[in-house]
Design a protein around this motif. Structure first.
Motif, PDB file in Angstrom:
ATOM      1  N   SER A   1      -2.548  -4.784  -2.655  1.00  0.00           N
ATOM      2  CA  SER A   1      -1.590  -5.283  -0.608  1.00  0.00           C
ATOM      3  C   SER A   1      -0.061  -3.904  -0.915  1.00  0.00           C
ATOM      4  N   PRO A   2       0.282  -4.461  -1.937  1.00  0.00           N
ATOM      5  CA  PRO A   2       2.181  -3.607  -1.700  1.00  0.00           C
ATOM      6  C   PRO A   2       1.656  -2.504  -1.570  1.00  0.00           C
ATOM      7  N   ALA A   3       0.582  -1.925  -3.289  1.00  0.00           N
ATOM      8  CA  ALA A   3       0.244   0.066  -3.013  1.00  0.00           C
ATOM      9  C   ALA A   3       0.193   0.330  -1.634  1.00  0.00           C
ATOM     10  N   VAL A   4      -0.973   0.140  -1.059  1.00  0.00           N
ATOM     11  CA  VAL A   4      -1.350   0.456   0.378  1.00  0.00           C
ATOM     12  C   VAL A   4      -0.638   0.594   1.209  1.00  0.00           C
ATOM     13  N   ALA A   5       0.469  -0.611   1.329  1.00  0.00           N
ATOM     14  CA  ALA A   5       1.251  -0.913   2.515  1.00  0.00           C
ATOM     15  C   ALA A   5       2.619  -0.333   2.270  1.00  0.00           C
ATOM     16  N   ALA A   6       3.066   0.611   1.337  1.00  0.00           N
ATOM     17  CA  ALA A   6       4.041   1.202   0.901  1.00  0.00           C
ATOM     18  C   ALA A   6       3.451   2.375   1.376  1.00  0.00           C
ATOM     19  N   ALA A   7       2.515   3.041   0.756  1.00  0.00           N
ATOM     20  CA  ALA A   7       1.972   4.002   0.704  1.00  0.00           C
ATOM     21  C   ALA A   7       1.588   5.135   2.188  1.00  0.00           C
TER      22      ALA A   7
END
Length: 462
Positions: A104-110
């Motif tokens: 969740s954080p990785a995809v949202a950030a990327a």
């Protein structure tokens, strides 16, 4: 001696898309699709609408898309909002051992950073794979120790993964990457007192992690410094938060086999919107329901054999678990969750609605769900469920789920993950729009610009 942050930074600096194993690329494409769908579904909930409403004043700008709307926000704002909404249903993937929700954080950030930088699909996949791997590894040094002290692993560990993800996308040098991780240590957070009263704050953690990692990398790239030993140092993450002299972090887990052994392979997709440790019990009970035609009135009691570590997460205190006050309360209750699953026959996006939480048939069955601690059951490295149902005529039927559905050992199919996405975006996106996003996500490594994918999430409403 080479520090942990330096070893990780050296690996990140040298890793290229072509170095990624094919199965990691495939899984990452599916994780991107899953998170987009979850965030859009989260936006349909009161929590999601509240978070989006806050974005206009907190994060004005047009750098990146707010998925499932006609709006945009600053880069940090989009990372925060999309990341937070993606956990609103407790439906996002989890690394089994560390219990960190890393995608969740990785995809949202990327994708937010990718919108700003006009990054390619390959850039986004590489970044997400890096962020996920590091989040899983940082969380694997002392599994289960943080949860029982009231810390949410996603709030503590995922910011570090995102800081290296963002550092890679921003092209930072090794020293800057190390400083970014050091800065991130001051941003990592994640208290779960909200489990006591069923309030929303835990859902914010993936968004905060996404925002924090990008902010740390951006500041490091501009010259702000951070401690070089933020993980292993005298006042680093483990010394300050572990607080148990009888537990020694396994530092080998952090960097051994980087690039060869992918810890993120041990992360599970979720077929049910509930705490991941409950999943094998749901699967086992639903199979019993189908096999024996079980109805609530047939059941005297349901007994679950549980590993000791899950008791404080989903079994106790019973006053909170037997009659959940809110949907977020219910999602971390073994007793309530099994009762709703059996009564309704399924547990998907529409689970834990207000009418279900007040349904006396469900609540009455929840009272008949018991747990028994079995120290022989595996720890968080393997989510195993053992369920025995005693019927009113004295018959006992049993079922075991050795590995939770969605895990490496018991994987969900691509078709199942696509079906989950389609269900999650229903009511916000048209069928044609949803199919276009599926096609783009499954061919993400062939997109010249990530904006093609994020642009497909735009709707005509805010």
């Amino acid at each position: 001696m080479t520090g942990a942050s330096q070893k990780l930074s050296d690996w990140v600096r040298n890793l290229r898309f072509d170095d990624l194993p094919e199965d990691v690329v495939t899984a990452t494409r599916l994780r991107v699709l899953d998170v987009i769908g979850l965030s859009i579904a989260g936006g349909q909930r009161p929590f999601g609408r509240s978070v989006r409403q806050s974005a206009s004043s907190l994060y004005p700008g047009n750098d990146a898309r707010l998925w499932g709307t006609n709006g945009a926000a600053s880069m940090l704002g989009a990372a925060f909002v999309n990341g937070a909404l993606s956990q609103a249903l407790e439906f996002d993937d989890t690394h089994n051992e560390s219990i960190v929700h890393m995608s969740s954080p990785a995809v949202a950030a990327a994708l937010a950073l990718g919108d700003r930088l006009d990054a390619s699909g390959r850039d986004a996949i590489l970044a997400v794979a890096i962020g996920n791997e590091i989040s899983c590894r940082v969380g694997s040094l002392a599994p289960g120790q943080f949860h029982k002290r009231g810390f949410h692993p996603s709030g503590l560990f995922a910011p570090f993964g995102v800081s290296w993800l963002a550092s890679k996308m921003l092209g930072l040098d090794e020293r800057q990457m190390i400083c970014a991780a050091g800065i991130t240590g001051s941003f990592a957070a994640g208290l779960i007192q909200c489990w006591v009263d069923g309030t929303h704050s835990k859902f914010l953690h993936p968004g905060w992690a996404a925002q924090s990692g990008i902010a740390a990398a951006t500041m490091a790239g501009s010259g702000v410094t951070g401690p070089l030993e933020v993980l292993e140092g005298r006042f680093g993450l483990y010394a300050s938060h572990l607080q148990d002299s009888n537990v020694t972090p396994d530092w080998n887990r952090l960097t051994d086999g980087l690039g060869d052994t992918w810890e993120s392979r041990n992360a599970s997709f979720k077929p049910f919107p509930a705490a991941h440790v409950i999943h094998p019990y749901i699967s086992a009970l639903l199979r019993l329901r189908e096999r024996h035609g079980l109805l609530p009135e047939h059941i005297r009691k349901i007994r679950c054999d549980v590993a000791p570590y899950i008791v404080g997460i989903v079994c106790e205190p019973q006053s909170e678990k037997l009659r959940p006050l809110t949907d977020s309360h219910g999602r971390v209750s073994l007793q309530y969750t099994l009762a709703e699953a059996l009564v309704r026959g399924k547990l998907g996006k529409q689970g834990y609605q207000a009418d279900a939480l007040r349904d006396e048939t469900i609540l009455g069955l929840a009272q008949r769900v018991e747990y028994r601690v079995d120290p022989s059951l595996p720890g968080p490295e393997q989510f195993k469920g053992v369920v025995a149902v005693e019927l009113t005529d004295g018959t006992i039927v049993e079922e075991i789920e050795e590995h939770n559905r969605g895990s490496f050992q018991n994987p969900m199919t691509t078709q199942e993950i696509v079906a989950k996405f389609t269900e999650n975006v229903d009511g916000t996106l048209s069928g044609e729009q949803a199919a276009s996003i599926v096609d783009a996500a499954l061919s993400l490594d062939r997109l010249d610009s990530i904006a093609h994918l994020t642009g497909l999430t735009v709707t005509d409403h805010d």
